[in-house]
Design a protein around this motif. Structure first.
Motif, PDB file in Angstrom:
ATOM      1  N   TRP A  32       0.858  -1.020   0.190  1.00 41.16           N
ATOM      2  CA  TRP A  32      -0.074   0.222   0.064  1.00 41.16           C
ATOM      3  C   TRP A  32       1.180   1.377   0.030  1.00 41.16           C
ATOM      4  O   TRP A  32       1.919   1.363   0.174  1.00 41.16           O
ATOM      5  N   GLN A  33       0.281   2.119  -0.452  1.00 43.16           N
ATOM      6  CA  GLN A  33       0.632   3.554  -0.286  1.00 43.16           C
ATOM      7  C   GLN A  33      -0.594   4.458   0.056  1.00 43.16           C
ATOM      8  O   GLN A  33      -1.360   3.899  -0.289  1.00 43.16           O
ATOM      9  N   ALA A  34       0.418   5.128   1.081  1.00 39.77           N
ATOM     10  CA  ALA A  34      -0.523   6.685   1.580  1.00 39.77           C
ATOM     11  C   ALA A  34       0.087   8.398   1.210  1.00 39.77           C
ATOM     12  O   ALA A  34       1.246   8.017   1.683  1.00 39.77           O
ATOM     13  N   GLY A  35      -0.220   9.189   1.076  1.00 42.73           N
ATOM     14  CA  GLY A  35       0.123  10.805   0.861  1.00 42.73           C
ATOM     15  C   GLY A  35      -0.773  11.222  -0.388  1.00 42.73           C
ATOM     16  O   GLY A  35      -2.179  11.051  -1.092  1.00 42.73           O
ATOM     17  N   ASP A  36       0.413  12.020  -0.196  1.00 39.15           N
ATOM     18  CA  ASP A  36      -0.254  13.928  -1.508  1.00 39.15           C
ATOM     19  C   ASP A  36       0.538  12.726  -2.376  1.00 39.15           C
ATOM     20  O   ASP A  36       0.964  13.159  -2.921  1.00 39.15           O
ATOM     21  N   ASP A  37      -1.102  13.075  -3.706  1.00 37.48           N
ATOM     22  CA  ASP A  37      -0.862  13.016  -4.687  1.00 37.48           C
ATOM     23  C   ASP A  37      -0.659  13.180  -5.563  1.00 37.48           C
ATOM     24  O   ASP A  37      -0.065  13.295  -7.457  1.00 37.48           O
ATOM     25  N   ASP A  38       0.333  15.129  -5.724  1.00 36.94           N
ATOM     26  CA  ASP A  38       0.399  16.025  -6.370  1.00 36.94           C
ATOM     27  C   ASP A  38       2.122  15.677  -6.611  1.00 36.94           C
ATOM     28  O   ASP A  38       3.095  16.784  -7.421  1.00 36.94           O
ATOM     29  N   GLY A  39       2.255  15.163  -5.744  1.00 35.51           N
ATOM     30  CA  GLY A  39       4.407  14.894  -5.943  1.00 35.51           C
ATOM     31  C   GLY A  39       4.885  16.220  -5.139  1.00 35.51           C
ATOM     32  O   GLY A  39       6.312  15.961  -5.158  1.00 35.51           O
ATOM     33  N   ASP A  40       4.071  16.979  -4.913  1.00 35.76           N
ATOM     34  CA  ASP A  40       5.547  17.908  -3.968  1.00 35.76           C
ATOM     35  C   ASP A  40       4.558  17.679  -2.395  1.00 35.76           C
ATOM     36  O   ASP A  40       5.800  18.266  -1.774  1.00 35.76           O
ATOM     37  N   GLY A  41       3.541  16.554  -2.275  1.00 38.40           N
ATOM     38  CA  GLY A  41       3.847  16.143  -0.700  1.00 38.40           C
ATOM     39  C   GLY A  41       4.647  15.013   0.132  1.00 38.40           C
ATOM     40  O   GLY A  41       5.929  14.878  -0.744  1.00 38.40           O
ATOM     41  N   TRP A  42       4.031  14.669   0.840  1.00 40.74           N
ATOM     42  CA  TRP A  42       4.403  13.705   1.786  1.00 40.74           C
ATOM     43  C   TRP A  42       4.060  12.391   1.334  1.00 40.74           C
ATOM     44  O   TRP A  42       2.819  11.902   0.513  1.00 40.74           O
ATOM     45  N   LEU A  43       4.413  11.475   1.376  1.00 38.13           N
ATOM     46  CA  LEU A  43       4.297   9.869   0.966  1.00 38.13           C
ATOM     47  C   LEU A  43       5.101   8.719   1.656  1.00 38.13           C
ATOM     48  O   LEU A  43       6.080   8.313   2.132  1.00 38.13           O
ATOM     49  N   MET A  44       4.149   7.503   2.226  1.00 39.03           N
ATOM     50  CA  MET A  44       4.423   6.550   2.772  1.00 39.03           C
ATOM     51  C   MET A  44       3.888   5.381   1.749  1.00 39.03           C
ATOM     52  O   MET A  44       2.690   5.033   1.590  1.00 39.03           O
ATOM     53  N   VAL A  45       5.085   4.215   1.836  1.00 40.39           N
ATOM     54  CA  VAL A  45       4.734   3.619   1.031  1.00 40.39           C
ATOM     55  C   VAL A  45       5.296   2.163   2.294  1.00 40.39           C
ATOM     56  O   VAL A  45       6.512   2.278   2.596  1.00 40.39           O
ATOM     57  N   ALA A  46       4.580   1.036   1.724  1.00 39.37           N
ATOM     58  CA  ALA A  46       4.595  -0.134   3.013  1.00 39.37           C
ATOM     59  C   ALA A  46       5.486  -1.055   1.710  1.00 39.37           C
ATOM     60  O   ALA A  46       5.289  -1.516   0.752  1.00 39.37           O
ATOM     61  N   MET A  47       6.359  -0.845   2.052  1.00 41.33           N
ATOM     62  CA  MET A  47       7.663  -2.044   1.171  1.00 41.33           C
ATOM     63  C   MET A  47       7.878  -3.629   0.806  1.00 41.33           C
ATOM     64  O   MET A  47       7.391  -4.112   2.734  1.00 41.33           O
ATOM     65  N   PRO A  48       8.631  -4.510   0.000  1.00 38.63           N
ATOM     66  CA  PRO A  48       8.752  -5.558   0.570  1.00 38.63           C
ATOM     67  C   PRO A  48      10.245  -5.477   1.220  1.00 38.63           C
ATOM     68  O   PRO A  48      10.548  -4.846   1.686  1.00 38.63           O
TER      69      PRO A  48
END
Length: 59
Positions: A32-48
């Motif tokens: 999964w990933q959660a965050g701001d989709d405009d590319g300038d915000g934050w992003l958190m990703v559950a990695m392998p």
């Protein structure tokens, strides 16, 4: 919102008492990933491998 302790399972608790559970474990793919989709915000990703990657704004 909280994350699992052994794997980054995403738990979101709503005011009405319901809970959304998103699996955070996979050996090959991002779960999964959660965050701001405009590319300038934050992003958190559950990695392998049960890791979390995050990016935050430079400001």
């Amino acid at each position: 919102m909280s994350l699992g302790k052994k794997a980054p399972h995403l738990l979101i608790h709503f005011e009405d008492g319901k809970t959304l559970y998103v699996n955070g474990h996979h050996n090959q793919y991002e779960c999964w990933q959660a965050g701001d989709d405009d590319g300038d915000g934050w992003l958190m990703v559950a990695m392998p491998g049960d890791d979390i990657a995050y990016w935050e704004p430079e400001d």
